[in-house]
Scaffold this motif. Structure first.
Motif, PDB file in Angstrom:
ATOM      1  N   SER A  35       7.843  -3.255  -9.692  1.00 38.72           N
ATOM      2  CA  SER A  35       8.367  -2.575  -8.233  1.00 38.72           C
ATOM      3  C   SER A  35       9.592  -1.507  -8.468  1.00 38.72           C
ATOM      4  O   SER A  35      10.135  -0.868  -7.472  1.00 38.72           O
ATOM      5  N   ARG A  38      10.923   3.747 -11.478  1.00 38.74           N
ATOM      6  CA  ARG A  38      10.252   3.810 -12.881  1.00 38.74           C
ATOM      7  C   ARG A  38      11.386   5.121 -13.642  1.00 38.74           C
ATOM      8  O   ARG A  38      11.973   5.783 -12.901  1.00 38.74           O
ATOM      9  N   PHE A  91       0.391   8.878  -6.141  1.00 41.01           N
ATOM     10  CA  PHE A  91       1.614   7.825  -6.329  1.00 41.01           C
ATOM     11  C   PHE A  91       1.070   6.628  -7.055  1.00 41.01           C
ATOM     12  O   PHE A  91      -0.123   6.279  -7.181  1.00 41.01           O
ATOM     13  N   TYR A  92       1.958   5.842  -7.450  1.00 44.23           N
ATOM     14  CA  TYR A  92       1.727   4.612  -8.094  1.00 44.23           C
ATOM     15  C   TYR A  92       1.445   3.557  -7.042  1.00 44.23           C
ATOM     16  O   TYR A  92       2.106   3.543  -6.076  1.00 44.23           O
ATOM     17  N   ARG A  93       0.558   2.859  -7.265  1.00 40.97           N
ATOM     18  CA  ARG A  93       0.379   1.513  -6.300  1.00 40.97           C
ATOM     19  C   ARG A  93       1.431   0.380  -6.660  1.00 40.97           C
ATOM     20  O   ARG A  93       2.291   0.608  -7.542  1.00 40.97           O
ATOM     21  N   GLU A  94       1.445  -0.570  -5.756  1.00 39.72           N
ATOM     22  CA  GLU A  94       2.380  -1.698  -5.852  1.00 39.72           C
ATOM     23  C   GLU A  94       2.280  -2.323  -7.193  1.00 39.72           C
ATOM     24  O   GLU A  94       3.551  -2.993  -7.739  1.00 39.72           O
ATOM     25  N   TYR A 116       8.330   6.328  -6.736  1.00 37.42           N
ATOM     26  CA  TYR A 116       6.828   6.031  -7.020  1.00 37.42           C
ATOM     27  C   TYR A 116       5.495   7.155  -6.947  1.00 37.42           C
ATOM     28  O   TYR A 116       4.646   7.080  -6.903  1.00 37.42           O
ATOM     29  N   HIS A 118       3.681   9.830  -9.065  1.00 36.81           N
ATOM     30  CA  HIS A 118       3.161  10.089 -10.469  1.00 36.81           C
ATOM     31  C   HIS A 118       2.956  11.548 -10.744  1.00 36.81           C
ATOM     32  O   HIS A 118       3.460  11.967 -11.789  1.00 36.81           O
TER      33      HIS A 118
END
Length: 208
Positions: A35, A38, A91-94, A116, A118
C-alpha cells in the motif's frame, strides 16, 4: 483486502499462538508494503486524431506539479493536439493488482491519487464530442418509428391505376339514370337495351 479479512488478520496477530501470530504479522507487513507509494512509472495512453501511443512518465516527477500542469507536460512531451484532455485513469487495487476500469479523476485530489495511478487515458475533446453525438444519433434513429407506422391514417395513392372500392356499396349509373349491373359487366351478359357509355361518362354514387 476486505474488512472481514483485515479483522481476522488482526485477531491472528494478537493470538497467543506464536506461529499464528508470526504469520499474521508477516502478512500485515506485506500488506503495508504493497500500500506504500509506488516507484513504478505512470503509463500515459493517447488515442485520437494522431493515432494511438503509450508513453511512460516518472511518478515522482508528475506528483510534484498540479493536475493542470501535468496535462501541459504530457501534451508537450507527446506533441498532442491542443484540445487533448485526460479523460480517465486506471488504478491499482489495495492488493496491488490492476483494476482495468476507467475511472474519472478529481483534479483537486491529484497529489493524493498519484501513488495509486497506473494509466492515464488521454483523448481529443472534438473526438469525444463526435463519438457522443454519433451514439446519440444512432440511439434516436433506432427508437424512432418508421414512416408507415408513424401516421395513424393511410394516405391515398394518387398514382394508382385501379380503383379499390370501400366498404360502402357503389352504384354505377349511365347519364340517363339507368343502373348498371356490375356483375353483368363482369360476366359479359349485358342487357341489349342498355347502351354502354365510356367509363368517363359514368357517374359513381355511393349508397350510404
Amino acid at each position: 483486502m476486505s474488512r472481514s479479512q483485515h479483522k481476522i488478520l488482526s485477531q491472528l496477530a494478537s493470538s497467543h499462538n506464536d506461529v499464528a501470530s508470526g504469520i499474521a504479522q508477516c502478512m500485515e507487513a506485506l500488506r503495508l508494503i504493497s500500500s506504500l507509494p509506488r516507484s513504478s512509472p505512470i503509463m500515459v495512453e493517447y488515442s485520437g486524431a494522431k493515432g494511438s501511443m503509450i508513453k511512460a512518465f516518472g511518478r515522482e516527477h508528475l506528483s510534484r506539479v498540479p493536475f493542470r500542469t501535468v496535462l501541459g507536460l504530457l501534451k508537450a512531451s507527446m506533441d498532442l493536439p491542443e484540445d487533448s484532455r485526460i479523460a480517465s485513469a486506471a488504478f491499482y487495487r489495495e492488493d496491488g493488482t490492476l483494476d482495468p476500469a476507467k475511472i474519472l479523476l478529481d483534479e483537486d485530489s491529484w497529489k493524493e491519487l498519484v501513488p495509486y495511478v497506473h494509466t492515464l487515458h488521454i483523448e481529443d475533446e472534438r473526438q469525444a464530442h463526435s463519438v457522443f453525438a454519433m451514439q446519440a444519433l444512432s440511439s434516436a434513429t433506432s427508437q424512432s418509428p418508421s414512416p408507415a407506422l408513424a401516421s395513424p391514417t393511410r394516405s391515398l395513392n394518387g398514382n394508382a391505376n385501379a380503383f379499390i372500392p370501400s366498404k360502402n356499396t357503389v352504384t354505377m349509373k349511365s347519364p340517363d339514370g339507368t343502373k348498371v349491373d356490375l356483375k353483368a359487366l363482369r360476366k359479359g351478359s349485358i342487357s341489349p337495351a342498355l347502351t354502354i357509355h365510356p367509363v368517363s361518362s359514368l357517374v359513381g354514387l355511393a349508397d350510404v
